[in-house]
Design an enzyme around this catalytic site. Sequence first.
Site, PDB file in Angstrom:
ATOM      1  N   TYR A 188       0.836  -1.214   0.000  1.00 54.24           N
ATOM      2  CA  TYR A 188       0.000   0.000   0.000  1.00 54.24           C
ATOM      3  C   TYR A 188       0.864   1.254   0.000  1.00 54.24           C
ATOM      4  CZ  TYR A 188      -3.109   3.438   2.449  1.00 54.24           C
ATOM      5  OH  TYR A 188      -3.825   4.541   2.860  1.00 54.24           O
TER       6      TYR A 188
ATOM      7  N   CYS B 192       3.911   1.649  -0.807  1.00 54.83           N
ATOM      8  CA  CYS B 192       4.748   1.757  -1.993  1.00 54.83           C
ATOM      9  C   CYS B 192       3.917   2.242  -3.182  1.00 54.83           C
ATOM     10  CB  CYS B 192       5.367   0.387  -2.261  1.00 54.83           C
ATOM     11  SG  CYS B 192       6.638   0.441  -3.485  1.00 54.83           S
TER      12      CYS B 192
ATOM     13  N   ASN C  68      -4.009   9.040  10.585  1.00 55.33           N
ATOM     14  CA  ASN C  68      -5.054   8.416  11.408  1.00 55.33           C
ATOM     15  C   ASN C  68      -6.210   9.351  11.769  1.00 55.33           C
ATOM     16  OD1 ASN C  68      -2.410   6.744  11.821  1.00 55.33           O
ATOM     17  ND2 ASN C  68      -4.057   5.376  12.403  1.00 55.33           N
TER      18      ASN C  68
ATOM     19  N   VAL D  24      -8.263   0.201  13.282  1.00 59.36           N
ATOM     20  CA  VAL D  24      -8.274  -0.077  14.727  1.00 59.36           C
ATOM     21  C   VAL D  24      -9.498   0.521  15.440  1.00 59.36           C
ATOM     22  CG1 VAL D  24      -6.731   1.865  15.378  1.00 59.36           C
ATOM     23  CG2 VAL D  24      -6.849  -0.182  16.813  1.00 59.36           C
TER      24      VAL D  24
ATOM     25  N   PHE E  22     -11.732  -2.043  17.657  1.00 60.27           N
ATOM     26  CA  PHE E  22     -11.932  -1.894  19.101  1.00 60.27           C
ATOM     27  C   PHE E  22     -13.398  -1.583  19.425  1.00 60.27           C
ATOM     28  CE2 PHE E  22      -7.225  -0.666  20.279  1.00 60.27           C
ATOM     29  CZ  PHE E  22      -6.842  -1.971  19.991  1.00 60.27           C
TER      30      PHE E  22
ATOM     31  N   ARG F 263       4.292   7.745  14.457  1.00 59.88           N
ATOM     32  CA  ARG F 263       3.898   8.707  13.417  1.00 59.88           C
ATOM     33  C   ARG F 263       3.594  10.078  14.003  1.00 59.88           C
ATOM     34  NH1 ARG F 263      -0.670   5.043  10.513  1.00 59.88           N
ATOM     35  NH2 ARG F 263       0.714   3.676   9.307  1.00 59.88           N
TER      36      ARG F 263
HETATM   37  P1  NAD Z   1     -12.886   4.608   2.795  1.00 64.97           P
HETATM   38  O1  NAD Z   1     -12.570   3.203   2.448  1.00 64.97           O
HETATM   39  O2  NAD Z   1     -13.949   4.860   3.793  1.00 64.97           O
HETATM   40  O3  NAD Z   1     -13.244   5.422   1.462  1.00 64.97           O
HETATM   41  C1  NAD Z   1     -12.771   5.091   0.188  1.00 64.97           C
HETATM   42  C2  NAD Z   1     -13.958   5.116  -0.774  1.00 64.97           C
HETATM   43  O4  NAD Z   1     -13.488   4.902  -2.100  1.00 64.97           O
HETATM   44  C3  NAD Z   1     -14.976   3.998  -0.479  1.00 64.97           C
HETATM   45  O5  NAD Z   1     -16.279   4.531  -0.321  1.00 64.97           O
HETATM   46  C4  NAD Z   1     -14.891   3.097  -1.706  1.00 64.97           C
HETATM   47  O6  NAD Z   1     -16.147   2.520  -2.064  1.00 64.97           O
HETATM   48  C5  NAD Z   1     -14.410   4.079  -2.775  1.00 64.97           C
HETATM   49  N1  NAD Z   1     -13.730   3.385  -3.877  1.00 64.97           N
HETATM   50  C6  NAD Z   1     -12.670   2.535  -3.780  1.00 64.97           C
HETATM   51  N2  NAD Z   1     -12.338   2.069  -4.991  1.00 64.97           N
HETATM   52  C7  NAD Z   1     -13.206   2.626  -5.875  1.00 64.97           C
HETATM   53  C8  NAD Z   1     -13.369   2.514  -7.280  1.00 64.97           C
HETATM   54  N3  NAD Z   1     -12.575   1.719  -8.007  1.00 64.97           N
HETATM   55  N4  NAD Z   1     -14.348   3.242  -7.879  1.00 64.97           N
HETATM   56  C9  NAD Z   1     -15.165   4.036  -7.144  1.00 64.97           C
HETATM   57  N5  NAD Z   1     -15.058   4.171  -5.804  1.00 64.97           N
HETATM   58  C10 NAD Z   1     -14.087   3.477  -5.172  1.00 64.97           C
HETATM   59  O7  NAD Z   1     -11.503   5.281   3.286  1.00 64.97           O
HETATM   60  P2  NAD Z   1     -11.216   6.745   3.891  1.00 64.97           P
HETATM   61  O8  NAD Z   1     -10.732   6.575   5.278  1.00 64.97           O
HETATM   62  O9  NAD Z   1     -12.338   7.658   3.623  1.00 64.97           O
HETATM   63  O10 NAD Z   1      -9.935   7.143   3.027  1.00 64.97           O
HETATM   64  C11 NAD Z   1      -9.993   7.971   1.880  1.00 64.97           C
HETATM   65  C12 NAD Z   1      -8.572   8.189   1.342  1.00 64.97           C
HETATM   66  O11 NAD Z   1      -7.723   8.711   2.354  1.00 64.97           O
HETATM   67  C13 NAD Z   1      -7.891   6.916   0.825  1.00 64.97           C
HETATM   68  O12 NAD Z   1      -7.159   7.232  -0.330  1.00 64.97           O
HETATM   69  C14 NAD Z   1      -6.942   6.528   1.936  1.00 64.97           C
HETATM   70  O13 NAD Z   1      -5.817   5.834   1.453  1.00 64.97           O
HETATM   71  C15 NAD Z   1      -6.568   7.896   2.505  1.00 64.97           C
HETATM   72  N6  NAD Z   1      -6.176   7.784   3.911  1.00 64.97           N
HETATM   73  C16 NAD Z   1      -7.078   7.819   4.929  1.00 64.97           C
HETATM   74  C17 NAD Z   1      -6.647   7.740   6.239  1.00 64.97           C
HETATM   75  C18 NAD Z   1      -7.561   7.857   7.420  1.00 64.97           C
HETATM   76  O14 NAD Z   1      -7.064   8.149   8.476  1.00 64.97           O
HETATM   77  N7  NAD Z   1      -8.859   7.675   7.314  1.00 64.97           N
HETATM   78  C19 NAD Z   1      -5.291   7.582   6.529  1.00 64.97           C
HETATM   79  C20 NAD Z   1      -4.392   7.520   5.472  1.00 64.97           C
HETATM   80  C21 NAD Z   1      -4.844   7.639   4.172  1.00 64.97           C
HETATM   81  N1  UDP Z   2      -4.332  -2.936  15.853  1.00 64.41           N
HETATM   82  C1  UDP Z   2      -4.505  -3.703  17.005  1.00 64.41           C
HETATM   83  N2  UDP Z   2      -5.693  -4.368  17.191  1.00 64.41           N
HETATM   84  C2  UDP Z   2      -6.718  -4.307  16.305  1.00 64.41           C
HETATM   85  C3  UDP Z   2      -6.534  -3.526  15.121  1.00 64.41           C
HETATM   86  C4  UDP Z   2      -5.340  -2.848  14.936  1.00 64.41           C
HETATM   87  O1  UDP Z   2      -3.620  -3.798  17.852  1.00 64.41           O
HETATM   88  O2  UDP Z   2      -7.774  -4.930  16.551  1.00 64.41           O
HETATM   89  C5  UDP Z   2      -3.076  -2.142  15.676  1.00 64.41           C
HETATM   90  C6  UDP Z   2      -2.319  -2.341  14.364  1.00 64.41           C
HETATM   91  O3  UDP Z   2      -1.448  -3.445  14.447  1.00 64.41           O
HETATM   92  C7  UDP Z   2      -1.582  -1.020  14.237  1.00 64.41           C
HETATM   93  C8  UDP Z   2      -2.544   0.002  14.872  1.00 64.41           C
HETATM   94  O4  UDP Z   2      -3.454  -0.775  15.654  1.00 64.41           O
HETATM   95  O5  UDP Z   2      -0.400  -1.046  15.017  1.00 64.41           O
HETATM   96  C9  UDP Z   2      -3.316   0.869  13.889  1.00 64.41           C
HETATM   97  O6  UDP Z   2      -3.963   0.065  12.938  1.00 64.41           O
HETATM   98  P1  UDP Z   2      -4.953   0.612  11.823  1.00 64.41           P
HETATM   99  O7  UDP Z   2      -5.610  -0.576  11.205  1.00 64.41           O
HETATM  100  O8  UDP Z   2      -5.871   1.634  12.358  1.00 64.41           O
HETATM  101  O9  UDP Z   2      -4.055   1.266  10.668  1.00 64.41           O
HETATM  102  P2  UDP Z   2      -2.607   1.917  10.544  1.00 64.41           P
HETATM  103  O10 UDP Z   2      -2.511   3.059  11.493  1.00 64.41           O
HETATM  104  O11 UDP Z   2      -1.597   0.847  10.834  1.00 64.41           O
HETATM  105  O12 UDP Z   2      -2.570   2.340   9.121  1.00 64.41           O
END
Ligand code: NAD
Ligand code: UDP
Length: 389
Positions: free
Chosen positions: A185, A187, A214, A236, A240, A341
């Site tokens: 992911y 990469c 996060n 996570v 949880f 992070r």
């Molecule tokens: P999410 O999975 O809730 O939302 C992603 C949405 O994209 C989903 O509704 C899914 O149906 C849609 N989707 C995926 N593939 C698709 C496709 N081929 N065509 C149309 N729709 C498609 O995730 P999120 O938490 O809302 O994350 C959004 C973005 O932010 C992602 O790129 C993710 O990598 C990035 N991101 C989020 C977090 C976070 O803390 N939530 C952290 C790091 C990166």
């Molecule tokens: N984790 C955990 N128990 C769970 C789910 C996640 O200990 O039931 C840990 C996981 O190994 C990582 C952290 O919680 O260290 C955050 O995981 P998350 O899936 O939210 O995504 P990340 O921050 O790693 O992208």
Amino acid sequence: PAAAAARLDLDGNPIAPLTICMIGAGGFIGSHLCEKLMAETHHVVHAVDVYCDKIRHLVDPAPPHLAGRISFHRLNIKNDSRLEGLIKMADLTINLAAICTPADYNTRPLDTIYSNFIDALPVVKYCSENSKRLIHFSTCEVYGKTIGSFLPKDHPLRKEPEFYVLKEDESPCIFGPIVKQRWSYACAKQLIERLIFAEGAENGLEFTIVRPFNWIGPRMDFIPGVDGPSEGVPRVLACFSNNLLRREPLKLVDGGQSQRTFVYIKDAIEAVVLMIENPARANDHIFNVGNPDNEVTVRELAQMMTEVYANVSGEAPLDEPMIDVSSSQFYGEGYDDSDKRIPDMTIINKQLGWNPKTPLKDLLETTLTYQHKTYKEAVKRQMSQASAT
Ligand code: NAD
Ligand code: UDP
């Protein structure tokens, strides 16, 4: 009076209404961004996703006061010729679409790489060819592991910020070996960032890259067996929450020693709106968006969530509220982890004046209140059905 009510950007200029193509609008972040844009701005949103459950209240059908402001386009960007038209019609494209749950990175690495790199390519291409602005969602995971994590455990340099604070323009991206498929992911996200950056440098693409640290809050992911697959493993917060709702111990992967900083989704969304409305300040930048003051180990997060959930639900915590599991049991082979992070906030502060506000305790209270209200009855029903069969 209409002029007096006009919203201004950070440089004091009125903000013109934009047409936004939001891909992945039906997800966690997208749903909050749609709500915010509808409530507080005058922009028009074309919401693209394969499903719309989380934005149903906005699009199915749009409430009368939002008529003409938001529409839902059910399409998979992997293979749908309507995508180019939607991007051409918009002033700005925001790409949120991705497979972004760690349980998939090592078990479905091909889907992960295709989703985060290959499927994003046409979006970048259409924006570049049509001179449209792009806000692309990457991840803090592109930093991988900290430099300090390679020092001996008690080495004093581990405490020095240069060895762990993550800076957009300076920190390296440090991933594990290829057999640790966890990094598929990160990469893929790194390569799409490099491609977007190169489109900016060579072809003048106007871009902003967001690295979320996060972001958490209501509507994140799913509760297995209720609004997602019973064998599914969400991030996570939802793992949880699911354990707490079912009164089972929270599972700490490999001792729960990894550290994370959590930011409240509503704080983070304010940063995104600033990027949308201040292109001159946001273009050509990569932004960390997180809350460096909300750092905990996963174990500490589990403790806090247990306490907060007891208050919210009125149910006493279990005698043994947590158990240890190995990562190979929980995620399977090829899992690895980011150790720590902490986002450097200098760039987003300077460009957009943004700062997160909500302490971890407060955002957990709001979020777990939502989880309890939304899911408790459904979980009870599902558990009694499961035990009956
Ligand atoms: P999410 O999975 O809730 O939302 C992603 C949405 O994209 C989903 O509704 C899914 O149906 C849609 N989707 C995926 N593939 C698709 C496709 N081929 N065509 C149309 N729709 C498609 O995730 P999120 O938490 O809302 O994350 C959004 C973005 O932010 C992602 O790129 C993710 O990598 C990035 N991101 C989020 C977090 C976070 O803390 N939530 C952290 C790091 C990166
Ligand atoms: N984790 C955990 N128990 C769970 C789910 C996640 O200990 O039931 C840990 C996981 O190994 C990582 C952290 O919680 O260290 C955050 O995981 P998350 O899936 O939210 O995504 P990340 O921050 O790693 O992208």
